[in-house]
Design a protein around this motif. Structure first.
Motif, PDB file in Angstrom:
ATOM      1  N   LEU A  15      31.293  44.795  31.961  1.00 55.48           N
ATOM      2  CA  LEU A  15      31.400  43.611  30.854  1.00 55.48           C
ATOM      3  C   LEU A  15      32.583  42.827  31.412  1.00 55.48           C
ATOM      4  O   LEU A  15      32.789  41.948  30.987  1.00 55.48           O
ATOM      5  N   ASN A  16      33.291  43.366  32.434  1.00 57.98           N
ATOM      6  CA  ASN A  16      34.442  42.619  32.960  1.00 57.98           C
ATOM      7  C   ASN A  16      34.595  42.773  34.311  1.00 57.98           C
ATOM      8  O   ASN A  16      35.272  43.777  34.602  1.00 57.98           O
ATOM      9  N   ARG A  17      34.077  41.873  35.237  1.00 64.11           N
ATOM     10  CA  ARG A  17      33.883  41.849  36.521  1.00 64.11           C
ATOM     11  C   ARG A  17      35.318  41.602  37.248  1.00 64.11           C
ATOM     12  O   ARG A  17      34.992  41.178  38.673  1.00 64.11           O
ATOM     13  N   GLY A  18      36.308  41.224  36.666  1.00 67.58           N
ATOM     14  CA  GLY A  18      37.589  40.503  37.256  1.00 67.58           C
ATOM     15  C   GLY A  18      37.694  39.205  37.127  1.00 67.58           C
ATOM     16  O   GLY A  18      36.726  38.280  37.091  1.00 67.58           O
ATOM     17  N   ASN A  19      38.751  38.867  37.218  1.00 77.12           N
ATOM     18  CA  ASN A  19      39.214  37.089  37.089  1.00 77.12           C
ATOM     19  C   ASN A  19      38.531  36.327  37.899  1.00 77.12           C
ATOM     20  O   ASN A  19      37.921  35.310  37.539  1.00 77.12           O
ATOM     21  N   PHE A  20      38.397  36.862  39.258  1.00 78.51           N
ATOM     22  CA  PHE A  20      37.347  35.891  40.175  1.00 78.51           C
ATOM     23  C   PHE A  20      36.221  35.744  39.731  1.00 78.51           C
ATOM     24  O   PHE A  20      35.696  34.449  39.655  1.00 78.51           O
ATOM     25  N   LEU A  21      35.513  36.661  39.749  1.00 79.56           N
ATOM     26  CA  LEU A  21      34.144  37.010  39.097  1.00 79.56           C
ATOM     27  C   LEU A  21      33.694  36.191  37.950  1.00 79.56           C
ATOM     28  O   LEU A  21      32.760  35.261  37.779  1.00 79.56           O
TER      29      LEU A  21
END
Length: 295
Positions: A49-55
């Motif tokens: 649900l949260n793949r990190g800020n970059f993605l």
């Protein structure tokens, strides 16, 4: 040769699409770097649900830019320009350009260097380097130049890393006119300290003990000798620890603080304006943490 042959046969449209795709990654890396936020997330799988800020930022860009979304969807999986390795390479390019600009600003002028080391969250020793110099217009500048991992904090290791950093960026060691460190023995030692090792190679690189560190150590030492002050600080430490350990106590403290601020405003003893009279959290006091004393 096969790779170059394949590239030579790319169409103008393919080259344009690749450039646009790379620009998207470069833009996101630059944005995240300027905001000083983490690039990667704990779980970057497609089901996360949260793949990190970059993605996640890339997802926002593709949501509003159909052209970028179409290119990424059709591109080969091994050429998305989104892998952690590509992110680091782009970030390294930014870092190199910033360092090059600082090096060109210093040029052949004299400069001072300030060095400190600290342990990061991964239990690795990191050496921070800051340069202080006068630019071509006569303004004093302080620029953070690098954060290098060191295997230990001995004087010889730090000297080797500093010389390597200067050599990589064409900065002459003989132009050093000052050294600024804390009072640790590996830094200020009269026989084998870092300042002596560098002074032996550059006789004008005078060492100056960090004034803030000197004042901090003096205040801590002096305060411990005064019984009322020492007792007050000990009680303050335990009080903050007790309040921070309970959400209920912390909430009660903030309510009391808000009531006190409202009372002082009614008495016209406090100024009213944007950014004033903010209610924050209690800062844990640390002897060598200057920010904690300020708060």
């Amino acid at each position: 040769m096969a790779t170059f042959t394949k590239v030579d046969h790319f169409t103008i449209e393919q080259i344009t699409n690749n450039q646009l795709q790379l620009k998207a990654s470069v833009f996101i890396v630059r944005y995240l770097a300027f905001q000083a936020v983490a690039f990667r997330g704990r779980d970057e799988s497609f089901s996360s649900l949260n793949r990190g800020n970059f993605l996640e930022s890339l997802g926002i860009m593709t949501f509003w830019n159909e052209k970028v979304a179409e290119i990424i969807e059709k591109t080969l999986k091994n050429a998305t320009y989104t892998s952690p390795r590509i992110q680091k390479e782009i970030l390294h390019v930014f870092s190199a350009k910033v360092k090059k600009a600082i090096q060109e600003e210093i040029g052949d002028a004299k400069f001072c260097k300030m060095v400190d080391e600290a342990r990061d969250k991964s239990m690795k020793e990191q050496m921070a380097v800051v340069f202080r110099y006068v630019d071509a217009e006569g303004f004093v500048k302080e620029r953070f130049f690098g954060l290098n991992h060191v295997v230990d904090t001995t004087a010889l290791t730090l000297k080797k890393e500093i010389y390597s950093l200067l050599s990589q960026h064409c900065l002459d060691i003989q132009n050093i006119r000052g050294q600024g460190y804390d009072g640790a023995s590996n830094m200020q030692g009269m026989w084998n300290g870092l300042q002596v090792l560098i002074l032996n190679d550059c006789p004008y690189a005078y060492y100056i003990h960090c004034f803030a560190n000197c004042l901090q150590l003096a205040l801590v030492k002096a305060s411990k000798q005064v019984v009322p002050i020492s007792g007050f600080l000990i009680k303050l430490f335990f009080l903050i620890k007790i309040v921070n350990a309970s959400c209920k106590r912390n909430e009660q403290l903030q309510v009391a603080n808000a009531n006190e601020i409202a009372r002082l405003i009614d008495l016209e003893e406090l100024e009213i304006g944007s950014g004033l009279n903010l209610i924050g959290t209690l800062q844990q006091p640390v002897e060598t943490g200057w920010s904690s004393h300020f708060r």
